[in-house]
Scaffold this motif. Structure first.
Motif, short mmCIF file in Angstrom:
data_model
loop_
_atom_site.label_atom_id
_atom_site.label_comp_id
_atom_site.label_asym_id
_atom_site.label_seq_id
_atom_site.Cartn_x
_atom_site.Cartn_y
_atom_site.Cartn_z
N ASN A 5 0.84 -1.19 0.00
CA ASN A 5 0.00 0.00 0.00
C ASN A 5 0.88 1.24 0.00
O ASN A 5 1.91 1.29 0.67
CB ASN A 5 -0.89 0.04 1.24
N SER A 6 0.45 2.25 -0.73
CA SER A 6 1.12 3.54 -0.69
C SER A 6 0.81 4.21 0.64
O SER A 6 -0.21 3.92 1.27
CB SER A 6 0.64 4.43 -1.84
N THR A 7 1.68 5.12 1.04
CA THR A 7 1.49 5.86 2.28
C THR A 7 1.50 7.36 1.97
O THR A 7 1.84 7.78 0.86
CB THR A 7 2.61 5.55 3.30
N GLU A 8 1.16 8.15 2.98
CA GLU A 8 1.16 9.62 2.81
C GLU A 8 2.50 10.13 2.32
O GLU A 8 2.56 11.07 1.53
CB GLU A 8 0.79 10.31 4.13
N ARG A 39 -5.47 16.05 -4.91
CA ARG A 39 -4.69 15.39 -3.85
C ARG A 39 -5.61 14.72 -2.84
O ARG A 39 -5.27 13.67 -2.29
CB ARG A 39 -3.75 16.38 -3.18
N GLN A 40 -6.78 15.29 -2.63
CA GLN A 40 -7.73 14.71 -1.69
C GLN A 40 -8.17 13.31 -2.15
O GLN A 40 -8.35 12.41 -1.35
CB GLN A 40 -8.94 15.62 -1.52
N ASP A 47 -5.69 6.56 2.64
CA ASP A 47 -6.32 6.31 3.94
C ASP A 47 -7.14 5.02 3.94
O ASP A 47 -7.23 4.34 4.96
CB ASP A 47 -7.23 7.48 4.34
N GLU A 48 -7.74 4.70 2.80
CA GLU A 48 -8.59 3.51 2.69
C GLU A 48 -7.83 2.29 2.16
O GLU A 48 -8.43 1.27 1.80
CB GLU A 48 -9.79 3.81 1.77
N ASN A 49 -6.50 2.37 2.09
CA ASN A 49 -5.66 1.28 1.59
C ASN A 49 -6.06 0.82 0.19
O ASN A 49 -6.05 -0.37 -0.12
CB ASN A 49 -5.66 0.09 2.56
N ARG A 50 -6.34 1.80 -0.68
CA ARG A 50 -6.71 1.49 -2.07
C ARG A 50 -5.71 2.05 -3.07
O ARG A 50 -5.93 1.95 -4.27
CB ARG A 50 -8.13 2.02 -2.37
N GLN A 51 -4.64 2.64 -2.60
CA GLN A 51 -3.58 3.16 -3.46
C GLN A 51 -2.38 2.23 -3.27
O GLN A 51 -1.98 1.95 -2.13
CB GLN A 51 -3.24 4.59 -3.08
N TRP A 64 -0.81 2.47 -8.76
CA TRP A 64 -2.17 2.35 -9.25
C TRP A 64 -3.11 2.43 -8.06
O TRP A 64 -2.70 2.31 -6.91
CB TRP A 64 -2.39 1.06 -10.04
N ALA A 65 -4.38 2.64 -8.39
CA ALA A 65 -5.41 2.68 -7.36
C ALA A 65 -6.47 1.64 -7.69
O ALA A 65 -6.58 1.21 -8.85
CB ALA A 65 -6.04 4.07 -7.30
N ILE A 66 -7.21 1.24 -6.67
CA ILE A 66 -8.35 0.36 -6.90
C ILE A 66 -9.58 0.96 -6.24
O ILE A 66 -9.49 1.81 -5.36
CB ILE A 66 -8.12 -1.07 -6.38
#
Length: 178
Positions: A5-8, A39-40, A47-51, A64-66
């Motif tokens: 997962n990506s982070t901030e 950015r939001q 935050d939702e662990n989708r990136q 990527w995102a899901i």
């Protein structure tokens, strides 16, 4: 190679890769170019662990995102249990590594763990090379569709028909949407 997962702390690099992807798209004739994403949007996905990010030697090679819901794009098919892949962007230093094939294998495993029946993605416009690329990666091309409602979607969705792709993980199971 590692998928996490990506982070901030990745957000600046994600936007750098989006910018480079947009520049690359501009260099191709007839390709719909990504707008500047909010950015939001990415912050919420993080935050939702989708990136997600693919790391090679601790360097971000691809992001990527899901999503688990994509009603405006998938309309009546949105009722099916699916994950939707969005905004694949590759670090130019790592181009040519066929990350889509890696993402597809990861997505199939991830979707199966979550009891999803489909892995789906979309792209815009009649980009024949990209359509062929996604089909070669294992997706079925469902066709090109004019979206009925693009309100709230990133700006580029109103510029061309959406090309829809899916991988059916349970071919024996009938789709809810028919």
């Amino acid at each position: 190679m590692e998928i996490k997962n990506s982070t901030e702390k990745d957000i600046d690099e994600i936007f750098r890769l989006y910018g480079l992807a947009s520049e690359y798209q501009k260099s191709k004739e007839g390709v719909v170019v990504w707008p500047t994403f909010k950015r939001q949007l990415v912050g919420t996905e993080i935050d939702e662990n989708r990136q997600w990010k693919l790391l090679i030697n601790n360097q971000i090679a691809c992001v990527w995102a899901i999503a688990f819901d994509d009603e405006q794009i998938w309309e009546e098919k949105n009722v099916d249990a699916a994950i939707y892949i969005h905004r694949i962007a590759t670090n130019p230093d790592f181009r040519g590594n066929n990350f889509v094939a890696i993402i597809v294998e990861w997505a199939k495993e991830y979707a199966t763990e979550l009891n999803k029946d489909y892995v789906r993605l979309d792209t815009l416009g009649n980009n024949k090379k990209l359509i062929k690329y996604y089909v070669n990666a294992g997706f079925e091309f469902l066709g090109m569709f004019d979206l009925k409602n693009t309100d709230g979607l990133p700006d580029h969705y109103g510029k061309a028909p959406a090309c829809l792709f899916e991988i059916n993980l349970n071919p024996d199971k009938k789709s809810i949407s028919g």
